[in-house]
Design a protein around this motif. Sequence first.
Motif, PDB file in Angstrom:
ATOM      1  N   ILE A  15      38.450  -6.504  -1.560  1.00 34.83           N
ATOM      2  CA  ILE A  15      39.640  -5.839  -2.078  1.00 34.83           C
ATOM      3  C   ILE A  15      40.854  -6.727  -1.861  1.00 34.83           C
ATOM      4  CG2 ILE A  15      41.187  -3.848  -1.837  1.00 34.83           C
ATOM      5  CD1 ILE A  15      38.749  -2.187  -1.077  1.00 34.83           C
ATOM      6  N   ILE A  16      41.605  -6.950  -2.931  1.00 36.52           N
ATOM      7  CA  ILE A  16      42.837  -7.738  -2.870  1.00 36.52           C
ATOM      8  C   ILE A  16      44.043  -6.823  -2.688  1.00 36.52           C
ATOM      9  CG2 ILE A  16      44.359  -9.270  -4.167  1.00 36.52           C
ATOM     10  CD1 ILE A  16      41.871 -10.345  -5.555  1.00 36.52           C
ATOM     11  N   LYS A  17      44.068  -5.726  -3.460  1.00 39.78           N
ATOM     12  CA  LYS A  17      45.207  -4.812  -3.395  1.00 39.78           C
ATOM     13  C   LYS A  17      44.809  -3.457  -3.943  1.00 39.78           C
ATOM     14  CE  LYS A  17      50.041  -4.373  -4.565  1.00 39.78           C
ATOM     15  NZ  LYS A  17      51.230  -4.992  -5.096  1.00 39.78           N
ATOM     16  N   PHE A  31      39.003   6.024   4.158  1.00 38.17           N
ATOM     17  CA  PHE A  31      37.589   5.754   3.885  1.00 38.17           C
ATOM     18  C   PHE A  31      37.224   4.294   4.104  1.00 38.17           C
ATOM     19  CE2 PHE A  31      37.778   9.506   0.826  1.00 38.17           C
ATOM     20  CZ  PHE A  31      37.122  10.353   1.700  1.00 38.17           C
ATOM     21  N   GLY A  32      38.201   3.465   4.473  1.00 39.35           N
ATOM     22  CA  GLY A  32      37.924   2.058   4.723  1.00 39.35           C
ATOM     23  C   GLY A  32      38.225   1.152   3.549  1.00 39.35           C
ATOM     24  N   LEU A  33      38.772   1.707   2.482  1.00 38.32           N
ATOM     25  CA  LEU A  33      39.127   0.911   1.309  1.00 38.32           C
ATOM     26  C   LEU A  33      40.543   0.383   1.498  1.00 38.32           C
ATOM     27  CD1 LEU A  33      37.734   3.295  -1.415  1.00 38.32           C
ATOM     28  CD2 LEU A  33      36.792   1.090  -0.768  1.00 38.32           C
ATOM     29  N   MET A  34      40.640  -0.844   2.003  1.00 38.71           N
ATOM     30  CA  MET A  34      41.928  -1.469   2.253  1.00 38.71           C
ATOM     31  C   MET A  34      41.833  -2.961   1.977  1.00 38.71           C
ATOM     32  SD  MET A  34      41.831  -1.277   6.389  1.00 38.71           S
ATOM     33  CE  MET A  34      41.120   0.340   6.461  1.00 38.71           C
ATOM     34  N   LYS A  35      42.951  -3.627   1.922  1.00 42.00           N
ATOM     35  CA  LYS A  35      43.005  -5.051   1.632  1.00 42.00           C
ATOM     36  C   LYS A  35      42.081  -5.811   2.589  1.00 42.00           C
ATOM     37  CE  LYS A  35      46.123  -8.922   1.185  1.00 42.00           C
ATOM     38  NZ  LYS A  35      47.510  -9.392   1.234  1.00 42.00           N
ATOM     39  N   GLY A  36      41.245  -6.670   2.021  1.00 43.21           N
ATOM     40  CA  GLY A  36      40.326  -7.485   2.809  1.00 43.21           C
ATOM     41  C   GLY A  36      38.966  -6.857   3.050  1.00 43.21           C
ATOM     42  N   ILE A  70      41.966  -0.185  -7.795  1.00 48.36           N
ATOM     43  CA  ILE A  70      41.545  -1.090  -6.726  1.00 48.36           C
ATOM     44  C   ILE A  70      41.288  -2.469  -7.316  1.00 48.36           C
ATOM     45  CG2 ILE A  70      39.833  -1.506  -4.924  1.00 48.36           C
ATOM     46  CD1 ILE A  70      39.387   1.551  -4.856  1.00 48.36           C
ATOM     47  N   GLU A  71      42.179  -3.405  -7.001  1.00 49.92           N
ATOM     48  CA  GLU A  71      42.056  -4.781  -7.483  1.00 49.92           C
ATOM     49  C   GLU A  71      41.131  -5.539  -6.539  1.00 49.92           C
ATOM     50  OE1 GLU A  71      44.881  -8.639  -8.465  1.00 49.92           O
ATOM     51  OE2 GLU A  71      45.813  -6.711  -8.000  1.00 49.92           O
ATOM     52  N   VAL A  72      40.142  -6.219  -7.136  1.00 51.78           N
ATOM     53  CA  VAL A  72      39.134  -6.906  -6.333  1.00 51.78           C
ATOM     54  C   VAL A  72      38.954  -8.344  -6.796  1.00 51.78           C
ATOM     55  CG1 VAL A  72      37.847  -4.797  -5.794  1.00 51.78           C
ATOM     56  CG2 VAL A  72      37.235  -6.123  -7.809  1.00 51.78           C
TER      57      VAL A  72
END
Length: 77
Positions: A15-17, A31-36, A70-72
Amino acid sequence: MNTLTNCPRGCETTIIKIHASGSLKQRLVSFGLMKGARVTLLEYAPRKSTVEVKVGKMRLALRKEESDMIEVEYEAK
């Protein structure tokens, strides 16, 4: 911009942003969806209305509208 919705099945991404705000962003982070964070895209529902992803040991189902935010970054196979 590559989003989680655009990834192929089985794709491992970083995940970038997250382009969300307020309570939605807070819920995704909880839920753990964060940058990095490393995310694996497991499955799509018919018509890509929902996306099943794996973050750590947790599996989540996200609506298309949420996964579009979610940018990846991923490598094409």
